[in-house]
Every structure is written in C-alpha cells, then in structure tokens.
Design a protein around this motif. Structure first.
Motif, PDB file in Angstrom:
ATOM      1  N   TYR A  25       1.136  46.865  -5.513  1.00 54.46           N
ATOM      2  CA  TYR A  25       0.521  45.728  -5.065  1.00 54.46           C
ATOM      3  C   TYR A  25       1.014  44.181  -4.254  1.00 54.46           C
ATOM      4  O   TYR A  25       2.358  44.116  -4.217  1.00 54.46           O
ATOM      5  N   CYS A  26       0.167  43.800  -3.276  1.00 46.22           N
ATOM      6  CA  CYS A  26       1.393  43.008  -2.314  1.00 46.22           C
ATOM      7  C   CYS A  26       0.612  41.557  -2.195  1.00 46.22           C
ATOM      8  O   CYS A  26      -0.763  42.210  -2.316  1.00 46.22           O
ATOM      9  N   GLN A  42       4.605  44.526   4.196  1.00 44.26           N
ATOM     10  CA  GLN A  42       4.713  45.177   3.037  1.00 44.26           C
ATOM     11  C   GLN A  42       3.950  46.829   2.420  1.00 44.26           C
ATOM     12  O   GLN A  42       3.923  47.286   2.072  1.00 44.26           O
ATOM     13  N   ARG A  43       2.485  47.103   2.788  1.00 42.36           N
ATOM     14  CA  ARG A  43       2.358  48.438   3.230  1.00 42.36           C
ATOM     15  C   ARG A  43       3.209  49.221   3.462  1.00 42.36           C
ATOM     16  O   ARG A  43       2.920  50.674   2.564  1.00 42.36           O
ATOM     17  N   LYS A  44       3.576  49.051   4.711  1.00 46.79           N
ATOM     18  CA  LYS A  44       3.771  50.725   4.709  1.00 46.79           C
ATOM     19  C   LYS A  44       5.286  50.594   4.605  1.00 46.79           C
ATOM     20  O   LYS A  44       5.487  51.780   4.117  1.00 46.79           O
ATOM     21  N   TYR A  46       5.223  50.124   0.868  1.00 45.30           N
ATOM     22  CA  TYR A  46       5.718  50.885  -0.124  1.00 45.30           C
ATOM     23  C   TYR A  46       4.535  51.511  -0.044  1.00 45.30           C
ATOM     24  O   TYR A  46       4.710  53.404  -1.035  1.00 45.30           O
ATOM     25  N   GLU A  47       4.403  52.466   0.705  1.00 43.90           N
ATOM     26  CA  GLU A  47       3.671  53.381   0.830  1.00 43.90           C
ATOM     27  C   GLU A  47       4.461  54.268   1.412  1.00 43.90           C
ATOM     28  O   GLU A  47       4.682  56.360   0.576  1.00 43.90           O
ATOM     29  N   ILE A  61      -2.773  50.796  -2.521  1.00 42.95           N
ATOM     30  CA  ILE A  61      -2.041  50.102  -1.791  1.00 42.95           C
ATOM     31  C   ILE A  61      -3.226  49.182  -2.252  1.00 42.95           C
ATOM     32  O   ILE A  61      -4.071  48.839  -1.490  1.00 42.95           O
ATOM     33  N   TYR A  62      -3.093  47.655  -3.175  1.00 43.48           N
ATOM     34  CA  TYR A  62      -3.713  46.495  -3.075  1.00 43.48           C
ATOM     35  C   TYR A  62      -3.508  45.613  -2.955  1.00 43.48           C
ATOM     36  O   TYR A  62      -2.358  44.855  -3.392  1.00 43.48           O
ATOM     37  N   TYR A  63      -4.236  44.981  -2.224  1.00 40.59           N
ATOM     38  CA  TYR A  63      -3.318  44.122  -1.180  1.00 40.59           C
ATOM     39  C   TYR A  63      -4.499  42.531  -1.161  1.00 40.59           C
ATOM     40  O   TYR A  63      -5.797  42.880  -0.668  1.00 40.59           O
TER      41      TYR A  63
END
Length: 519
Positions: A25-26, A42-44, A46-47, A61-63
């Motif tokens: 989560y970001c 952030q998404r890249k 965490y993935e 990913i939840y953002y």
C-alpha cells in the motif's frame, strides 16, 4: 544460579501450503506532478521487492493519489485493501511508513487490530515494525501518535500560512463562483455567465422566485457551473454570495482538530477583502436581494425599500398556490355586491398554466379561526408532545450526517479527478467520461442539497423550539376566538398553502402545517 537465555522469536504465519500472498500500500498526499512521480517510484519498488522473494506471491499494489491521510474513509484504495483482506485474498501487507498508512492514531490502531483478527500482518519499512511479531500495541501506538502529531503540525502550519494570506489579502482562490474564471489565482469575469448572474438578481428583485428562475434557465438549456441542471438551491446560493459585489470573504468554513470541516458561524475569524475583483452587481442591489430573500412571500414586484406594498393586508404575500408555486393577489370580485378575493398570480396571467381560481377572503379568515380554536382546545394533545420532542431532539445526529455528506462529497471529487486523469491519459473514451462525470455531478448536487437543508435545519432549530413554546403558551391561556384576529395571524402563521378551492393548509412558524376545509 539459573541461567536464562532469550531465544529470539520468529514471525509465525498461518500454516499454509501456498506462498504468502503479499500486497503493498502506498499513498501520496497531493496530485502534483512531483508526487505522482514519487508514487510511480513506490509502485515499481514494491513490485520488485515482493517478486524478489521466492516465498512470496505478488498480490497487487493498492495506492491512493492526491488524498489526505488523516481519515481512512477518504482513501478508497485502502478500504479496498481491507476488503480484499476480509475476503482472504491477502496474507501480508508492506507499506513505507505509519504516516503513509494512517496519520490518525485511532484509525491506525483500529485497522491494525482488524487485520490481526484476520491474521493479516503489516510491515512498516521506515519504522522496521512488523505487527506479526509485536507483543503489545504500545510501540505502534506511540509511533502512530507521532505520525498524527506530524499531521496536526503540518495542518497548523498550513492554516497559519492561509490565515496570513487572508489577513494581508494575498490569498488566491482555487475555485471560481459562477460568473468568473480563475486565471493565475485571480477572479476574472466570464461575460456570458456574468450576464446570467445579473439577470438572476434583477428577476429576484422583480418578485420572481428561485424555483421559477431555475426552470427558466433549464428551459433555455443554459448549463450550471458544473454542466448540470439548475435548481432553486443553486440559484439561491448565487443570490447569497457576496463575491458578486467585488468583495471576497475568506474562511467561510474551517477544519477542526479532528480534521472535520464545518461552516464558520463565528467560531473563527472571517476576513473581508474589498474590491478584490470586478463586481457583477452593486452592494445596494445585493443588500436589497437579501431583504427580498428574508422577507419571501411579499407581493410580486415589491422592493425592500418600497414599503407601499409591505404588509398592506394581512394576507399580502402569504398565500401560496400549491399547484404552480405562485403568490396569490388580492382582487375585488363582483359588481354591486362586490367582495374581496385572492387569486393565483399565474392564473390571472394565463389560466391554461394554472387552473386554481379565486378564494374569498372571508373563507380564509373563517378557516383560520377554526384552526386556532382547534389548537386552543387540543393544545395538550398536539403542541405539548411536539415541544417535548423538539427539546429532546439533539443536533448531533444532523452534524454526523453533515460530516458523512462532506466525506461523500470529497470522495466524489476524487472520483471526478480520477475520471479526468483517465481521460487525459486516453484510457477512457470521451463518451464514457461524459456519462460517468455527469452521474458524479448529479450525485454531488444531490448531496449538496441535503447538506444545505441540514445546515438550514440546525440554524433554525432553536427558532423552531421558541416558536412552538410561544404558540403553546398562547393556546394554554387564550379563549376561543370569535372572529379573525390579525395580530394572532401574523404572530403564528408563516404561510397559507392553497391545495384547492376547498382545501388549504396553514404553515405555522413552529414548523407544522395544519389543513382546513373552506366553507
């Protein structure tokens, strides 16, 4: 002496055959370009972080972008994450920090406890804190409290900055009222809309009601500010907005320590900046319009300064047609055996638009006497229970509903932003965008109308109790009326609603409407 050696505990997850399903989560707090770049980073991260672990299975990913972290209800992605956890789609959550997850201690602890009940744990990278290995909530409570204090500090600094700009007149409006555009932070006249605004004030001073104005604008297919249809509420909002005089009043609303927004009824200072922008109407016209609004129901065409028609007769401006909404006008009917009657203004102009004919004044007076005598006789059965219920009616529920409506309006605005973003990125066809956006605008308008009604109710709440008490005190002591009493009528009756030539209703100032048949 016994030797005790501590053996470090390992994080234990529920026994399972499949890999651990891990989601991230970001969130970024604004929708600026820099923040959106941060979100993409952030998404890249965490993935790659999740897929690099062979024991983990990437669960998504939840953002949330451009959304405050002070309230969990205002973050749709976070709520969707919790919902997926409840449906057993996620086993473990990774997030950057407590402040990214929640800046409200209560919300943070509530969410953590909820997830622990679902045996779903959270790892906060910055604090190196894993809720699955915690023996107590103390550390989390302290850290989330610090995050909340940080949020409060940021909010205070922001408030101080805004108030400083209020005081020195440098505050820039982000949203323009109908009739203006915001260009480089300044209000600039929108000529076509400004003409419509001016016409609204002229029509109001000519005795035309807000509902009639709205119907005329809709008939001409003139769009409102957000492209929706006009209502009496939106017209009234324009008529009560002092921005059209060229002045600006800042801090009409404020946010409390719990991050809830309220209308400012004197709790905070307000700031008036004169000659802030180009005016559409004069201040005299604005004040005259406010008097017309406050003294609604007056004779059509009467100006507040013109006392010729004000209260000329007991029923002047008080009788309203239930069929078309127009005011009744006084007429002398008959020839030699003439009598006073009241007739719908619309019917007098065009009988095809309203079929309601005249009503004798003597019948109206007799109906009022009958209604008041019923109250005098049965006040203990009607007015005492009403007053008791009003006194025990708390406004807390209404305030809660208003706060809920504010939340819905904020979420609605975020959905509009999302649609616009998808349109600009060409992920959404223009036709689909228009359809979805119109639905959101209609939904927002409905909630704004509900909110305005509740605010009006709260403002009028004390007045209603006072009026009911006054009526009860009068009926307790009064004797039966033997004839029409003008003073009593003006003291307790706000309006007469004419349903037909044989059926009317007296709308009392205490809020109740009592029907009577005409003889």
């Amino acid at each position: 002496m016994k030797t005790v050696t501590k053996i470090g505990g390992q994080l234990v997850f529920p026994t399972q055959k499949h890999k651990l399903r891990v989601a991230a989560y970001c969130r970024v707090s604004t929708d600026s370009e820099e923040q959106l770049v941060s979100l993409a980073t952030q998404r890249k991260h965490y993935e790659a972080y999740i897929t690099a672990n062979p024991d983990w299975e990437f669960a998504g990913i939840y953002y949330d972008e451009g959304i405050t972290g002070t309230k969990k209800e205002k973050r749709p992605a976070l709520l969707r994450l919790i919902d997926d956890c409840e449906h057993k789609k996620i086993d473990f959550i990774v997030t950057k920090s407590i402040s990214r997850f929640a800046r409200n201690t209560t919300d943070c602890l509530e969410l953590v406890r909820k997830l622990l009940e679902l045996t779903v744990y959270i790892y906060f990278e910055k604090e190196n804190l894993n809720t699955g290995s915690m023996e107590s909530e103390l550390m989390l409570s302290i850290l989330s409290g610090l995050a909340e204090n940080e949020s409060v500090s940021i909010a205070k600094n922001s408030t101080w900055s805004i108030q400083s700009r209020f005081q020195n007149g440098t505050f820039k409006l982000a949203y323009a009222p109908y009739g203006y555009d915001v260009i480089e932070g300044k209000l600039v006249l929108q000529p076509e809309q400004a003409t419509i605004v001016k016409a609204m004030f002229d029509q109001t001073l000519a005795g035309i009601g807000t509902d009639a104005i709205a119907k005329e604008l809709n008939a001409k297919k003139i769009p409102a500010k957000r492209g929706t249809h006009w209502t009496a509420t939106t017209v009234r909002g324009i008529l009560k907005n002092e921005n059209y005089t060229g002045d600006a009043i800042f801090q009409k609303t404020y946010t409390d320590s719990h991050f809830n927004r309220h209308h400012n009824h004197g709790e905070k200072d307000k700031y008036r900046v004169e000659h802030h922008h180009e005016a559409i109407i004069t201040k005299d016209m604005f004040e005259a319009t406010q008097q017309v609004i406050r003294q609604r129901g007056k004779e059509k065409g009467a100006l507040p300064q013109d006392k010729k028609y004000q209260n000329r007769y007991p029923f002047s401006g008080v009788i309203r047609c239930h069929q078309c909404g127009a005011t009744f006008k006084r007429r002398i009917q008959g020839g030699r055996n003439s009598y006073v009657a009241w007739c719908c203004a619309t019917h007098l102009t065009d009988a095809t638009k309203c079929s309601l004919k005249y009503i004798k004044e003597t019948a109206l007076k007799y109906a009022f006497v009958t209604m008041m005598n019923k109250l005098i006789f049965g006040h203990a059965f009607v007015l005492k229970p009403l007053l008791a219920s009003l006194r025990t009616l708390h406004s807390d529920d209404s305030i809660t509903v208003i706060q809920d409506l504010d939340t819905k309006l904020a979420e609605n605005a975020e959905h509009q932003k999302t649609l616009a973003y998808l349109l600009t990125k060409k992920y959404l066809e223009p036709a689909m965008y228009q359809k979805g956006n119109n639905e959101l605008l209609q939904e927002a308008e409905q909630w704004l109308h509900q909110k305005d009604s509740l605010v009006d109710f709260l403002n009028d709440d004390n007045k209603t109790v006072h009026e009911t008490r006054e009526l009860l005190q009068y009926t307790c002591k009064a004797k039966m009326l033997t004839g029409f009493d003008e003073a009593v009528f003006q003291q307790f009756v706000e309006q007469i609603l004419v349903y037909s030539r044989t059926n009317i209703g007296f709308k009392l100032k205490c809020g109740i409407t009592l029907r009577e048949r005409l003889v």
